[in-house]
Design a protein around this motif. Structure first.
Motif, PDB file in Angstrom:
ATOM      1  N   TRP A 146       0.840  -1.197   0.000  1.00 34.34           N
ATOM      2  CA  TRP A 146       0.000   0.000   0.000  1.00 34.34           C
ATOM      3  C   TRP A 146       0.873   1.245   0.000  1.00 34.34           C
ATOM      4  CZ3 TRP A 146      -4.893  -0.572  -1.123  1.00 34.34           C
ATOM      5  CH2 TRP A 146      -5.546  -1.743  -0.786  1.00 34.34           C
ATOM      6  N   GLY A 147       0.383   2.309  -0.616  1.00 35.55           N
ATOM      7  CA  GLY A 147       1.126   3.570  -0.649  1.00 35.55           C
ATOM      8  C   GLY A 147       1.487   4.039   0.750  1.00 35.55           C
ATOM      9  N   GLY A 148       2.748   4.368   0.946  1.00 35.62           N
ATOM     10  CA  GLY A 148       3.219   4.857   2.234  1.00 35.62           C
ATOM     11  C   GLY A 148       3.571   3.773   3.234  1.00 35.62           C
ATOM     12  N   SER A 149       3.414   2.519   2.856  1.00 29.38           N
ATOM     13  CA  SER A 149       3.675   1.421   3.786  1.00 29.38           C
ATOM     14  C   SER A 149       5.140   0.980   3.727  1.00 29.38           C
ATOM     15  CB  SER A 149       2.782   0.218   3.452  1.00 29.38           C
ATOM     16  OG  SER A 149       3.187  -0.360   2.218  1.00 29.38           O
ATOM     17  N   ASP A 150       5.524   0.193   4.711  1.00 27.85           N
ATOM     18  CA  ASP A 150       6.868  -0.389   4.697  1.00 27.85           C
ATOM     19  C   ASP A 150       7.054  -1.272   3.460  1.00 27.85           C
ATOM     20  OD1 ASP A 150       7.539   0.858   7.072  1.00 27.85           O
ATOM     21  OD2 ASP A 150       7.097  -0.913   8.312  1.00 27.85           O
ATOM     22  N   GLY A 151       5.990  -1.983   3.085  1.00 21.85           N
ATOM     23  CA  GLY A 151       6.056  -2.844   1.902  1.00 21.85           C
ATOM     24  C   GLY A 151       6.326  -2.053   0.631  1.00 21.85           C
ATOM     25  N   GLU A 152       5.723  -0.884   0.528  1.00 22.52           N
ATOM     26  CA  GLU A 152       5.965  -0.043  -0.648  1.00 22.52           C
ATOM     27  C   GLU A 152       7.441   0.360  -0.698  1.00 22.52           C
ATOM     28  OE1 GLU A 152       4.335   4.010  -2.739  1.00 22.52           O
ATOM     29  OE2 GLU A 152       4.685   4.014  -0.581  1.00 22.52           O
ATOM     30  N   ARG A 153       7.974   0.752   0.438  1.00 28.82           N
ATOM     31  CA  ARG A 153       9.380   1.180   0.501  1.00 28.82           C
ATOM     32  C   ARG A 153      10.308   0.006   0.166  1.00 28.82           C
ATOM     33  NH1 ARG A 153      12.478   5.311  -0.382  1.00 28.82           N
ATOM     34  NH2 ARG A 153      13.397   6.204   1.433  1.00 28.82           N
ATOM     35  N   LEU A 154      10.017  -1.171   0.716  1.00 32.58           N
ATOM     36  CA  LEU A 154      10.837  -2.350   0.426  1.00 32.58           C
ATOM     37  C   LEU A 154      10.803  -2.705  -1.063  1.00 32.58           C
ATOM     38  CD1 LEU A 154       9.985  -4.606   3.494  1.00 32.58           C
ATOM     39  CD2 LEU A 154      12.176  -3.492   3.004  1.00 32.58           C
ATOM     40  N   ALA A 155       9.619  -2.598  -1.681  1.00 29.88           N
ATOM     41  CA  ALA A 155       9.492  -2.899  -3.110  1.00 29.88           C
ATOM     42  C   ALA A 155      10.284  -1.894  -3.942  1.00 29.88           C
ATOM     43  CB  ALA A 155       8.023  -2.912  -3.524  1.00 29.88           C
ATOM     44  N   ALA A 156      10.233  -0.623  -3.567  1.00 28.05           N
ATOM     45  CA  ALA A 156      10.993   0.405  -4.287  1.00 28.05           C
ATOM     46  C   ALA A 156      12.490   0.154  -4.151  1.00 28.05           C
ATOM     47  CB  ALA A 156      10.630   1.789  -3.767  1.00 28.05           C
ATOM     48  N   GLU A 157      12.931  -0.203  -2.954  1.00 25.85           N
ATOM     49  CA  GLU A 157      14.345  -0.505  -2.734  1.00 25.85           C
ATOM     50  C   GLU A 157      14.768  -1.738  -3.526  1.00 25.85           C
ATOM     51  OE1 GLU A 157      14.552  -0.742   1.518  1.00 25.85           O
ATOM     52  OE2 GLU A 157      14.588   1.446   1.750  1.00 25.85           O
ATOM     53  N   TYR A 158      13.894  -2.728  -3.582  1.00 29.32           N
ATOM     54  CA  TYR A 158      14.180  -3.936  -4.355  1.00 29.32           C
ATOM     55  C   TYR A 158      14.331  -3.588  -5.840  1.00 29.32           C
ATOM     56  CZ  TYR A 158      13.497  -8.371  -6.736  1.00 29.32           C
ATOM     57  OH  TYR A 158      13.650  -9.457  -7.562  1.00 29.32           O
ATOM     58  N   ALA A 159      13.392  -2.818  -6.372  1.00 26.87           N
ATOM     59  CA  ALA A 159      13.453  -2.441  -7.788  1.00 26.87           C
ATOM     60  C   ALA A 159      14.718  -1.640  -8.083  1.00 26.87           C
ATOM     61  CB  ALA A 159      12.212  -1.644  -8.176  1.00 26.87           C
ATOM     62  N   PHE A 175      17.771  -2.624 -10.688  1.00 23.88           N
ATOM     63  CA  PHE A 175      18.255  -1.736 -11.746  1.00 23.88           C
ATOM     64  C   PHE A 175      19.761  -1.553 -11.630  1.00 23.88           C
ATOM     65  CE2 PHE A 175      13.879   0.504 -11.791  1.00 23.88           C
ATOM     66  CZ  PHE A 175      13.375  -0.452 -12.652  1.00 23.88           C
ATOM     67  N   GLU A 176      20.238  -1.385 -10.410  1.00 22.61           N
ATOM     68  CA  GLU A 176      21.672  -1.223 -10.178  1.00 22.61           C
ATOM     69  C   GLU A 176      22.434  -2.489 -10.580  1.00 22.61           C
ATOM     70  OE1 GLU A 176      24.596  -0.474  -6.411  1.00 22.61           O
ATOM     71  OE2 GLU A 176      22.708   0.634  -6.461  1.00 22.61           O
ATOM     72  N   ASP A 177      21.867  -3.647 -10.230  1.00 27.24           N
ATOM     73  CA  ASP A 177      22.519  -4.918 -10.534  1.00 27.24           C
ATOM     74  C   ASP A 177      22.726  -5.145 -12.037  1.00 27.24           C
ATOM     75  OD1 ASP A 177      22.644  -5.469  -7.848  1.00 27.24           O
ATOM     76  OD2 ASP A 177      21.032  -6.972  -7.872  1.00 27.24           O
ATOM     77  N   VAL A 178      21.800  -4.624 -12.858  1.00 29.10           N
ATOM     78  CA  VAL A 178      21.946  -4.812 -14.305  1.00 29.10           C
ATOM     79  C   VAL A 178      22.710  -3.663 -14.956  1.00 29.10           C
ATOM     80  CG1 VAL A 178      19.934  -6.310 -14.529  1.00 29.10           C
ATOM     81  CG2 VAL A 178      19.670  -3.843 -14.869  1.00 29.10           C
ATOM     82  N   GLY A 179      23.219  -2.738 -14.135  1.00 28.68           N
ATOM     83  CA  GLY A 179      24.118  -1.716 -14.655  1.00 28.68           C
ATOM     84  C   GLY A 179      23.494  -0.405 -15.070  1.00 28.68           C
ATOM     85  N   LEU A 180      22.239  -0.153 -14.696  1.00 26.02           N
ATOM     86  CA  LEU A 180      21.658   1.148 -15.026  1.00 26.02           C
ATOM     87  C   LEU A 180      22.354   2.234 -14.215  1.00 26.02           C
ATOM     88  CD1 LEU A 180      17.857   0.311 -15.250  1.00 26.02           C
ATOM     89  CD2 LEU A 180      19.479   0.596 -17.108  1.00 26.02           C
ATOM     90  N   ALA A 181      22.532   3.375 -14.820  1.00 22.04           N
ATOM     91  CA  ALA A 181      23.254   4.469 -14.175  1.00 22.04           C
ATOM     92  C   ALA A 181      22.387   5.167 -13.134  1.00 22.04           C
ATOM     93  CB  ALA A 181      23.720   5.477 -15.225  1.00 22.04           C
TER      94      ALA A 181
END
Length: 71
Positions: A37-50, A54-60
């Motif tokens: 849900w927006g503003g939840s810990d789960g939202e933050r974890l999903a954003a950090e995961y994404a 992106f970093e792992d595949v070399g995006l700047a």
């Protein structure tokens, strides 16, 4: 640069349907992180995961930007 778009599209779509990475992303987002849900810990974890993926595949410079939203 000449690109064979038909072959590129087939490769990308084939990768999307048969790659084991897709299932691992779904498992992480749905099973491990869970409700996002927006503003939840789960939202933050999903954003950090994404961002990490992106970093792992070399995006700047993948980063999470905060913003305000009226609800």
């Amino acid at each position: 640069m000449d690109v064979d778009w038909r072959s590129a599209d087939r490769w990308i779509m084939g990768e999307a349907w048969v790659s084991s990475r897709i299932q691992s992303h779904i498992d992480m987002l749905c099973d491990d992180i869970g409700v996002r849900w927006g503003g939840s810990d789960g939202e933050r974890l999903a954003a950090e995961y994404a961002a990490g993926q992106f970093e792992d595949v070399g995006l700047a410079d993948p980063r999470i930007e905060e913003f305000e939203i009226e609800t």
